[in-house]
Enzyme design. Sequence first.
Site, mmCIF file in Angstrom:
data_model
loop_
_atom_site.group_PDB
_atom_site.id
_atom_site.type_symbol
_atom_site.label_atom_id
_atom_site.label_comp_id
_atom_site.label_asym_id
_atom_site.label_seq_id
_atom_site.Cartn_x
_atom_site.Cartn_y
_atom_site.Cartn_z
ATOM 1 N N PRO A 16 0.835 -1.203 0.000
ATOM 2 C CA PRO A 16 0.000 0.000 0.000
ATOM 3 C C PRO A 16 0.872 1.256 0.000
ATOM 4 C CG PRO A 16 -0.584 -1.502 1.800
ATOM 5 C CD PRO A 16 0.720 -1.952 1.238
ATOM 6 N N GLU A 17 0.732 2.051 -1.040
ATOM 7 C CA GLU A 17 1.424 3.324 -1.123
ATOM 8 C C GLU A 17 0.366 4.407 -1.273
ATOM 9 O OE1 GLU A 17 4.767 3.225 -3.797
ATOM 10 O OE2 GLU A 17 5.006 1.069 -3.573
ATOM 11 N N HIS A 106 -6.845 -12.612 10.339
ATOM 12 C CA HIS A 106 -6.044 -11.406 10.573
ATOM 13 C C HIS A 106 -6.894 -10.142 10.660
ATOM 14 C CE1 HIS A 106 -2.694 -14.080 9.875
ATOM 15 N NE2 HIS A 106 -3.126 -14.322 8.654
ATOM 16 N N ARG A 125 0.612 -9.155 8.417
ATOM 17 C CA ARG A 125 1.992 -8.978 8.895
ATOM 18 C C ARG A 125 2.117 -7.954 10.014
ATOM 19 N NH1 ARG A 125 5.117 -9.611 3.060
ATOM 20 N NH2 ARG A 125 3.872 -11.397 2.457
ATOM 21 N N ARG A 167 22.435 16.568 0.225
ATOM 22 C CA ARG A 167 22.184 15.165 0.565
ATOM 23 C C ARG A 167 22.970 14.259 -0.372
ATOM 24 N NH1 ARG A 167 17.448 14.804 3.725
ATOM 25 N NH2 ARG A 167 18.146 12.681 4.115
#
Length: 290
Positions: A16-17, A106, A125, A167
Amino acid sequence: MGGGTVTGGRPEGALPELPEVEITRRHLEAVLSGRVLESLSLTHERTARHNASPDEVMTRLQGRRVMAVGRRGKFLEITLDDGQTMVTHLGMSGRWAIDADETIPHTHFVARLDDGRTVSFIDPRTFGFVAVYDDEDLAGSGLARVGPDAWADPPDVDGLAQSLRGRTAPIKALLLDQTPIAGLGNIYADEVLFRAGIHPLTPGGSLDAVQLGSVLGSVQDVLAEAISNGGTTLDDLAYLLPDGNAGENMMSLDVYGRKGEPCPRCGSPISRIVVRSRSTHFCPTCQAGP
DNA sequence: AACGATCCCTGTTGGC
DNA sequence: TGCCAACAGGGATCGT
């Protein structure tokens, strides 16, 4: 089928993004807005790890009315009528389901609403969580460290240049960091860099304004396409939308999970390397090395 | 401060 | 066929 494994060179599983979280937000907003959380069931300690206990989460949510369902990066922020905020993150394998069978394995959290509907959080998870914060908690939470949202509040070239200045970490790592820009995960970070023609190991601070503009444009393109496709479901048993349907964006992925397959632009075999312990896919020709 | 390493967790797989 | 180590990854935390 499988969660997070590699078969025939193609990773499977749910990641999931931002697009998947945004689609989830829209579904939850439609069901939760204005509703009262009448009864709660939180049955997994780890899902409640950002509070003292599952009981605390349930007690603090009990009887609250939902005012708004927002999102920043991959975090969902559900504003409640007493000033508290319910924050949830899908982690790697979490999903919200509406009016789902509560015996689905779950299922760690179920809220029953005053109209009789239910929302369930299912997360094999347990990288995801459900938390309840007051303003002080919120200021010290992970959500407070998240940068500008890649979709709703993207930085401009100057803003991104400022946060990347000096960076030396690879741009791939910085796109995953959630501080310069929030919402990209491993799939879409690779897709963005492919579209921008930038090698994932390029030091973030070395990108010029043209390249940063290309990154930002690619972020919008990749996210817009993924959202309109209903998100990416890599595995028909894993990531599902809250209505139980699967996203159809996998076919639109150019490089992620396509090691050895021809680049859609030039035909060179797609490479796979590991950056910051994350699999990273790119075209060695279109994304020339740093 | 910035960066990298480590840990958490489970379903699935590949190797033996 | 069956067992089991390896693998996938977001974010928190810690050491350098």
